[in-house]
Design an enzyme around this catalytic site. Structure first.
Site, short mmCIF file in Angstrom:
data_model
loop_
_atom_site.label_atom_id
_atom_site.label_comp_id
_atom_site.label_asym_id
_atom_site.label_seq_id
_atom_site.Cartn_x
_atom_site.Cartn_y
_atom_site.Cartn_z
N CYS A 113 0.82 -1.23 0.00
CA CYS A 113 0.00 0.00 0.00
C CYS A 113 0.85 1.27 0.00
O CYS A 113 0.35 2.36 -0.27
CB CYS A 113 -0.92 0.00 1.21
SG CYS A 113 -1.89 -1.50 1.34
N HIS A 252 -3.52 6.74 2.80
CA HIS A 252 -3.91 5.42 2.28
C HIS A 252 -5.31 5.09 2.82
O HIS A 252 -5.62 5.39 3.98
CB HIS A 252 -2.90 4.36 2.72
CG HIS A 252 -3.34 2.98 2.36
ND1 HIS A 252 -3.73 2.66 1.08
CD2 HIS A 252 -3.51 1.84 3.10
CE1 HIS A 252 -4.09 1.39 1.04
NE2 HIS A 252 -3.97 0.88 2.26
N ASN A 282 -10.08 -0.67 -0.17
CA ASN A 282 -8.61 -0.59 -0.11
C ASN A 282 -8.04 -1.12 -1.44
O ASN A 282 -8.15 -2.31 -1.72
CB ASN A 282 -8.14 -1.44 1.08
CG ASN A 282 -6.64 -1.42 1.27
OD1 ASN A 282 -5.89 -0.96 0.41
ND2 ASN A 282 -6.19 -1.94 2.39
O1 UT7 Z 1 -3.87 -1.88 3.78
C1 UT7 Z 1 -3.05 -1.79 4.89
C2 UT7 Z 1 -3.13 -2.91 5.84
N1 UT7 Z 1 -4.43 -3.14 6.39
C3 UT7 Z 1 -4.86 -2.52 7.48
O2 UT7 Z 1 -4.23 -1.64 8.00
C4 UT7 Z 1 -6.16 -2.99 8.06
C5 UT7 Z 1 -6.21 -2.70 9.53
N2 UT7 Z 1 -7.33 -3.34 10.23
C6 UT7 Z 1 -8.62 -2.99 10.06
O3 UT7 Z 1 -8.95 -2.13 9.26
C7 UT7 Z 1 -9.67 -3.66 10.93
O4 UT7 Z 1 -9.02 -4.39 11.95
C8 UT7 Z 1 -10.62 -4.60 10.15
C9 UT7 Z 1 -11.59 -3.78 9.31
C10 UT7 Z 1 -9.85 -5.56 9.30
C11 UT7 Z 1 -11.49 -5.40 11.14
O5 UT7 Z 1 -12.18 -4.53 12.00
P1 UT7 Z 1 -12.16 -4.81 13.58
O6 UT7 Z 1 -12.99 -3.78 14.20
O7 UT7 Z 1 -10.73 -4.89 14.02
O8 UT7 Z 1 -12.89 -6.20 13.68
P2 UT7 Z 1 -12.34 -7.59 14.30
O9 UT7 Z 1 -11.36 -8.20 13.37
O10 UT7 Z 1 -11.96 -7.38 15.71
O11 UT7 Z 1 -13.67 -8.46 14.28
C12 UT7 Z 1 -14.79 -8.13 15.13
C13 UT7 Z 1 -15.87 -9.15 14.89
C14 UT7 Z 1 -15.39 -10.60 14.98
O12 UT7 Z 1 -16.42 -11.35 15.57
P3 UT7 Z 1 -16.37 -11.74 17.13
O13 UT7 Z 1 -15.10 -12.54 17.31
O14 UT7 Z 1 -16.33 -10.45 17.88
O15 UT7 Z 1 -17.62 -12.53 17.34
C15 UT7 Z 1 -15.25 -11.02 13.56
O16 UT7 Z 1 -15.42 -12.41 13.36
O17 UT7 Z 1 -16.40 -8.99 13.58
C16 UT7 Z 1 -16.37 -10.25 12.89
N3 UT7 Z 1 -16.18 -9.99 11.47
C17 UT7 Z 1 -17.20 -9.72 10.65
N4 UT7 Z 1 -18.52 -9.65 10.85
C18 UT7 Z 1 -19.29 -9.35 9.78
C19 UT7 Z 1 -15.02 -9.93 10.79
N5 UT7 Z 1 -15.26 -9.63 9.50
C20 UT7 Z 1 -16.61 -9.50 9.40
C21 UT7 Z 1 -17.47 -9.19 8.32
N6 UT7 Z 1 -18.79 -9.12 8.55
N7 UT7 Z 1 -17.00 -8.94 7.09
#
Ligand code: UT7
Length: 325
Positions: A113, A252, A282
Site C-alpha cells: 500500500c 492510504h 482498499n
Molecule cells: O492496507 C493496509 C493494511 N491493512 C490494514 O491496516 C487494516 C487494519 N485493520 C482494520 O482495518 C480492521 O481491523 C478490520 C476492518 C480488518 C477489522 O475490524 P475490527 O474492528 O478490528 O474487527 P475484528 O477483526 O476485531 O472483528 C470483530 C468481529 C469478529 O467477531 P467476534 O469474534 O467479535 O464474534 C469477527 O469475526 O467482527 C467479525 N467480522 C465480521 N462480521 C461481519 C469480521 N469480518 C466480518 C465481516 N462481517 N465482514
C-alpha cells in the site's frame, strides 16, 4: 534551481461495482458491519479479462495526456504493484510496450500500500541526479485476484484500480519538499499472501490452490495509526513545516477509522483529509494515487497548497511525501 514535482495525474478504474449488499449474498456479513467498521460502501472489481496491466495502461495514458507529454519523452516507468499479471514480464514492461515509451527503462516495485510513495521517491532520485528527465509512476492493483472469497474478514475490504503520475522538473516554489520511507519487516507476518508450497516430488503437486491474503486486522490497525501519524510528523519536520501548515492530507484508504485516528493523533481537522474509501475500498498501492487524482479534480488541492500523502501497508512499510502543489 527547479524542483521535482508532479506534472500530470491519471487514473483507471474497472466499471464493475461490488456493493456491500452484493457481498451479503457471498459471505456472512452485513452492509451495517462493513460500513461502521471500515467506511466502505462499494468497491470496483476487475473482470476476468481485465488485467492489472490494462488498468495501468489506462492510468498511464491519462497521466501523459494531462502532463502534455508524448510517451517517447518518458525515461523511466515504475509500476508499483503486489498483484501483477504474472511474475514476468513486469507490468512496467507491458505498459512500456502499450504506450510506446521506447526510450524508457521499466521495472515493477513491490511496497504494497506504500508503493505509490516508494515509487515517487525512487523516481525522484533519478531526476535529481540528472540521470533521467521524466518518469511515469503507476500504482496498479488487481488485488481481488489474491482474495479468498470465503473469508469475510478480508474479502469485504479490497478493490481494484490504478492511478498514475508523471514526475519531472517544475517551476517556481512547487514540487516535492520532503519524503520519508520506512519499513518494519519484523511485523511482516501480520499481513501476507500465502500459497501452497510446490514440491516437484510431491505426488499431490497438481492440487495447487491460488495464493490468498491473510491478515491480522486488529494488530495492524494499531501499528497503522502510529506509523502513519509518525511518518507525517517526520516528513513535515524534514520539510521545515508544522503539521498545521498542511492544507490537505491524502492518506492510504484502508479503513476510515484508521484515517480518523491518524487525524486525531496529528490534530488535523477531518475536513483537511481526503477520503474516498466509501467508493473503492482498499486498492493497495492504487488507493493514494486515485485519491490524489480525485482530490485535485474536486478542487480539494489548489495551486500553492501543501499536500501530505501518507501510506501504510504489508511489509510492513510506511511512507510520507510532502508536496507544494
Ligand atoms: O492496507 C493496509 C493494511 N491493512 C490494514 O491496516 C487494516 C487494519 N485493520 C482494520 O482495518 C480492521 O481491523 C478490520 C476492518 C480488518 C477489522 O475490524 P475490527 O474492528 O478490528 O474487527 P475484528 O477483526 O476485531 O472483528 C470483530 C468481529 C469478529 O467477531 P467476534 O469474534 O467479535 O464474534 C469477527 O469475526 O467482527 C467479525 N467480522 C465480521 N462480521 C461481519 C469480521 N469480518 C466480518 C465481516 N462481517 N465482514
Amino acid at each position: 534551481m527547479s524542483n521535482i514535482g508532479i506534472i500530470g495525474l491519471g487514473h483507471c478504474l474497472p466499471k464493475r461495482v461490488l456493493t456491500n449488499h452484493d457481498l451479503e449474498k457471498l459471505v456472512d456479513t452485513s452492509d451495517e458491519w462493513i460500513t461502521t467498521r471500515t467506511g466502505i460502501k462499494e468497491r470496483r472489481i476487475a473482470g476476468k479479462d481485465e488485467k492489472n496491466s490494462d488498468l495501468a495502461i489506462g492510468a498511464a495514458k491519462e497521466a501523459l495526456k494531462n502532463a502534455q507529454l508524448t510517451a517517447d519523452k518518458i525515461d523511466l516507468i515504475i509500476v508499483t504493484t503486489i498483484s501483477p499479471d504474472s511474475n514476468f514480464p513486469s507490468v512496467a514492461c507491458l505498459v512500456q510496450k502499450a504506450i510506446g515509451a521506447k526510450h524508457a527503462a521499466a521495472f515493477d516495485l513491490s511496497a504494497a500500500c506504500s508503493g505509490f510513495l516508494y515509487g515517487i521517491t525512487t523516481a525522484k532520485q533519478f531526476i535529481q541526479t540528472g540521470v533521467y528527465k521524466n518518469a511515469l509512476i503507476i500504482a496498479s492493483e488487481k488485488i481481488t485476484n489474491l482474495i479468498d472469497w470465503n473469508d469475510r474478514a478480508t474479502c469485504v475490504l479490497f478493490g481494484d484500480g490504478a492511478g498514475a503520475c508523471v514526475l519531472g522538473k517544475v517551476k517556481g516554489k512547487s514540487g516535492i519538499v520532503a519524503d520519508y520511507l520506512h519499513a518494519q519487516g519484523e511485523f511482516g507476518h501480520l499481513m501476507s499472501v500465502v500459497s501452497d508450497g510446490r514440491d516437484p516430488l510431491d505426488k499431490h503437486n497438481k492440487l495447487i490452490r491460488l495464493p490468498y491474503v491473510v491478515m491480522y486486522g486488529q494488530e495492524l490497525f494499531k501499528i497503522a495509526v502510529n506509523s502513519m501519524a509518525r511518518a507525517v510528523e517526520i516528513a513535515a519536520k524534514k520539510a521545515g513545516l508544522k503539521v498545521s501548515d498542511i492544507d490537505c492530507v491524502v492518506p492510504h484508504q484502508a479503513n476510515d477509522r484508521i484515517i480518523s485516528a491518524v487525524a486525531k493523533k496529528l490534530k488535523v481537522p477531518k475536513e483537511k483529509i481526503f477520503v474516498n474509501i466509501h467508493k473503492y475500498g482498499n486498492m493497495s498501492a492504487a488507493s493514494i494515487a486515485v485519491a490524489l487524482y480525485e482530490a485535485e479534480k474536486e478542487g480539494r488541492i489548489k495551486k500553492g497548497d501543501v499536500v501530505a500523502m501518507v501510506a501504510f501497508g504489508a511489509g510492513l512499510v510506511s511512507a510520507a511525501n510532502i508536496i507544494r502543489w
